[in-house]
Design an enzyme around this catalytic site. Structure first.
Site, PDB file in Angstrom:
ATOM      1  N   CYS A 125       0.388  -6.387 -19.042  1.00 55.51           N
ATOM      2  CA  CYS A 125       0.369  -5.516 -17.858  1.00 55.51           C
ATOM      3  C   CYS A 125       1.465  -5.994 -16.916  1.00 55.51           C
ATOM      4  O   CYS A 125       1.647  -7.189 -16.707  1.00 55.51           O
ATOM      5  CB  CYS A 125      -0.993  -5.537 -17.178  1.00 55.51           C
ATOM      6  N   HIS A 136       0.828  -1.208   0.000  1.00 59.13           N
ATOM      7  CA  HIS A 136       0.000   0.000   0.000  1.00 59.13           C
ATOM      8  C   HIS A 136       0.858   1.251   0.000  1.00 59.13           C
ATOM      9  O   HIS A 136       0.603   2.210  -0.732  1.00 59.13           O
ATOM     10  CB  HIS A 136      -0.900  -0.005   1.231  1.00 59.13           C
TER      11      HIS A 136
END
Length: 754
Positions: A674, A362
């Site tokens: 990706c 995060h």
């Protein structure tokens, strides 16, 4: 011998300083090996020589004064060859050199082993004996083991400046971790200690249960206010995508999550601090193995919130306030949480270093969005004594320099200035199409995945969302989220980017990505029960998500579904049946939805050999280059011990991708990529030359990739692929790419080189 080894290591680790540790070590080794001499030589990089730093048996006055050039003498030979040297008659060896100052002419036998840390030679450990003696295999193994143990101690000592003998250089040291957010910084280290220690809370039976519950609620309320204030400080610096993390924290602190569980534990007979520690530890142990994207950081988030609440329960103040951070602060911590990041004034923050965490944590997502360099996985970093040290942080390569010399500082300062100037120039062309000079168009998309993910500023610059990860709502809940809850979240995403396509990956958990309420314990989680394997085994969970996604797409028709960790065509067949069933069910309920385009994620190498069969079932492919590289090379890229082995430019990976692109064209299957390779300018040119027409990447990578595509013709990119595929090593590939981009005057788009 093992017991002796263990005892020596304990004594060395318990020594009050490095000098005492070295003195203890040489004495204990001499005694354990029944030999006459034990000495330690340290490598002096400035003089490229080996300095005698400690000895028992040679003349003590030689310590700090005798230096042997690398390659000269027996010690220098061990250093040059970086392997043990075991001699029964040392004086007969051609490399033997006599140093009068040491008084070693009396010693016949010699055994020397190198001390190596992260592939860097730090010193040599030597034992000698007067009479001729051939040290046996157990002797050599013992000394090699001691050298390996000493390597970490030495690296720490160099970094913290504890090696201060006059004969040594200024103590510059380099540590290597995982590059988590690109960039460079020069600044002062600020080491953060946790506000409270969850592992040292004693168990106590509460005398007043309601009083303990009241204390808990008050502490949680204070932490909520801290998180809210931190979010407000960041509000003008980051997008709604990143700001959503603070909402995640608030939800984790809500009645339905943390406080309710802790309150239950209090009523079972544990005081508030002990109940909190119990609950936090239980959640963390489920999440510790998490290694994919931001999910692993759930453990760090839970631990950080637990420490904050405990600090208030214990009436402790945080160890450092924002106004105490110096200009150019490089923040270092065992774990750096998102909330903590919000407490540091941005104008004072130069970079971040985290002992734990990964390139997909995060805090890494936030750091990339804010343009803050971050290196994580610094497992060998000596935290306690780094405070106040000058650091150079190179987050392009995942390394830091502790107490760098003036030349290194000057070099990195010039690189930092160049990067800032380049960013300003590239920003001016982000509204332009990503088309090559010879008219070949490339679609550039973004990877996203947070709970609220608008990225409004990027919408005019992209062709859509190439990968939206759906796992977060499952992580912030104490149960599987319901259909309505998921529908609202997916609808927000689809509306935000409409009419652009949004590729939503179905739930990717299991194995190494546990949920607190859905624990999975496996011997080898990386090759275990995960991705589509889990969701197909639990259709009651999968169907809720599929229905929510389909319902959210009503009237927008920009939803595309992506299936993760596919290994067999049967998995695709079974999923398609569930999707069709969900469409029928919704229709019966009055919600008419169209079947979206279905994609298969190519990340398990087995799928590369089943493309034709998969193409008959799916509408498109999406290559997960990060996981595909990990599985092909058998390397965990978030493990700093082997991170150097992870390279998407490995010839085998590039060959596989090239073959995949050709086969996809033959099958008429749209195929995107990706991953980090797509977000690297040189990698993007290779992928374009191979024939991939859609690249999806993190938002900050868009400017450099777009600039590269706009300046290199498709013909040149195709030629680059042919040249690259003929090379045999990752290093030669990287060098060739750098040479070509330099020829095309695009070297400024690449990370700076040494």
């Amino acid at each position: 011998m093992l017991e002796v080894l263990r005892r020596i290591i304990q004594e060395v680790n318990g020594a009050r300083n490095l000098d005492a540790a070295l003195a203890t070590m040489v004495r204990r080794i001499r005694k354990a090996m029944h030999t006459d001499v034990c000495s330690f030589y340290l490598y002096d990089a400035e003089q490229h020589s080996m300095v005698l730093m400690e000895t028992i048996g040679l003349r003590s006055e030689a310590v700090g004064r005798v230096a042997l050039p690398v390659g000269e003498g027996l010690v220098g030979t061990v250093a040059r060859r970086e392997e043990p040297l075991n001699l029964e008659d040392a004086r007969s060896h051609p490399s033997f050199r006599y140093f009068e100052a040491t008084g070693e002419e009396r010693y016949s036998s010699f055994l020397g082993v190198p001390i190596i840390h992260q592939r860097r030679m730090l010193g040599v450990l030597v034992v000698q004996q007067v009479e001729q003696r051939r040290y046996d295999e157990s002797d050599e193994a013992f000394l090699v083991t001691m050298a390996a143990q000493l390597a970490g101690v030495l690296a720490h000592a160099i970094a913290t400046g504890n090696l201060t003998r006059p004969a040594l250089p200024g103590g510059q040291a380099m540590f290597v971790g995982v590059a988590a957010s690109p960039g460079m910084a020069i600044g002062e280290a600020v080491v953060l200690a946790p506000p409270a220690d969850l592992d040292s809370v004693p168990d106590l039976v509460p005398t007043d249960v309601e009083y303990e519950i009241g204390r808990l609620k008050d502490a949680i309320g204070r932490v909520k206010e801290e998180i809210r204030a931190a979010g407000e400080r960041l509000a003008n610096r980051i997008s709604a995508q990143e700001l959503a993390l603070f909402e995640v924290y608030q939800q984790m602190l809500g009645e339905a999550a943390l406080s309710q569980e802790v309150e239950k534990r209090i009523r079972e007979g544990q005081w508030a601090p002990g109940a909190l520690a119990d609950v936090v530890r239980r959640h963390v142990q489920y999440l510790e193995r998490v290694d994919d994207d931001y999910l692993r950081e759930r453990a760090a988030d839970v631990r950080d919130l637990g420490r904050r609440v405990l600090a208030h329960l214990q009436e402790e103040e945080p160890p450092q306030r924002p106004d105490e951070y110096p200009q150019g602060t490089i923040l270092i911590g065992d774990e750096i949480s998102v909330a903590l990041l919000g407490e540091v004034p941005r104008e004072r923050l130069g970079g971040l270093i985290s002992v734990r965490g990964s390139s997909n944590s995060h805090v890494a997502i936030i750091a990339r969005a804010m343009g803050i360099p971050l290196v994580s996985g610094m497992v060998d970093l000596p935290l306690p004594r780094l405070g106040g040290a000058t650091l150079v942080l190179d987050a392009h390569r995942g390394r830091i320099f502790v107490r760098p010399g003036p030349e290194l500082v000057s070099h990195y300062q010039s690189l930092i200035d160049e990067e800032r100037a380049l960013a300003a120039v590239l920003e001016n062309e982000q509204h332009l199409p990503s088309v090559t000079p010879d008219g070949h168009a490339m679609s550039l998309m973004v990877n996203t995945g947070l709970a609220v993910d608008t990225v409004a500023s990027l919408k005019p610059r992209i062709a859509g969302v190439g990968l939206y990860r759906t796992e977060v709502p499952f992580m912030i809940s104490e149960r599987f989220p319901g259909e309505q809850e998921q529908t609202r979240m997916y609808r927000d995403q689809l509306e935000s980017f409409s009419p652009l396509p949004v590729v939503m990956r179905t739930l990717d958990i299991g194995g190494d990505k546990d949920l607190p309420y859905f624990p999975i314990d496996e011997a080898n989680p990386f090759l275990g029960w995960r991705g589509i394997r889990v969701t197909l085994d639990h259709p009651e969970v999968f169907m809720v998500q599929l229905r929510a996604m389909l319902r959210a797409s009503q009237g927008l028709d920009n939803l595309q579904l992506l299936l993760p960790m596919v290994t067999n065509v049967d998995e695709v067949d079974d999923t398609l049946k569930l999707i069709d069933r969900a469409i029928i069910e919704l229709g019966e309920e009055g919600a008419e939805v169209q079947r979206p385009r279905i994609g298969v994620m190519l990340e398990v190498p087995a799928t590369l050999y089943q493309l034709e069969a998969l193409s008959q079932r799916a509408d498109f492919f999406s290559v997960g280059s990060n996981d595909l590289t990990q599985y092909m090379l058998a390397v965990d890229r978030n493990n700093p011990r082997v991170a150097d082995l992870y390279d998407a430019c490995h010839p085998a990976v590039l060959s596989a991708l090239s073959g995949l692109a050709a086969e996809s064209r033959r099958l008429g299957m749209p195929t995107s990529v990706c991953g980090e390779l797509a977000g690297d300018p040189a990698g993007a040119l290779l992928l374009m030359g191979m024939g991939f027409e859609v690249l999806s990447m993190n938002g900050p990578s868009l400017p450099r990739v777009r600039a590269a595509i706009r300046r290199v013709s498709f013909e040149d990119a195709s030629r680059l692929v042919a040249e690259t595929l003929a090379l045999e090593t990752s290093l030669s590939v990287r060098r060739h790419l750098a040479e070509r981009l330099t020829e095309w005057q695009l070297s400024h788009l690449l990370p700076p080189r040494d």
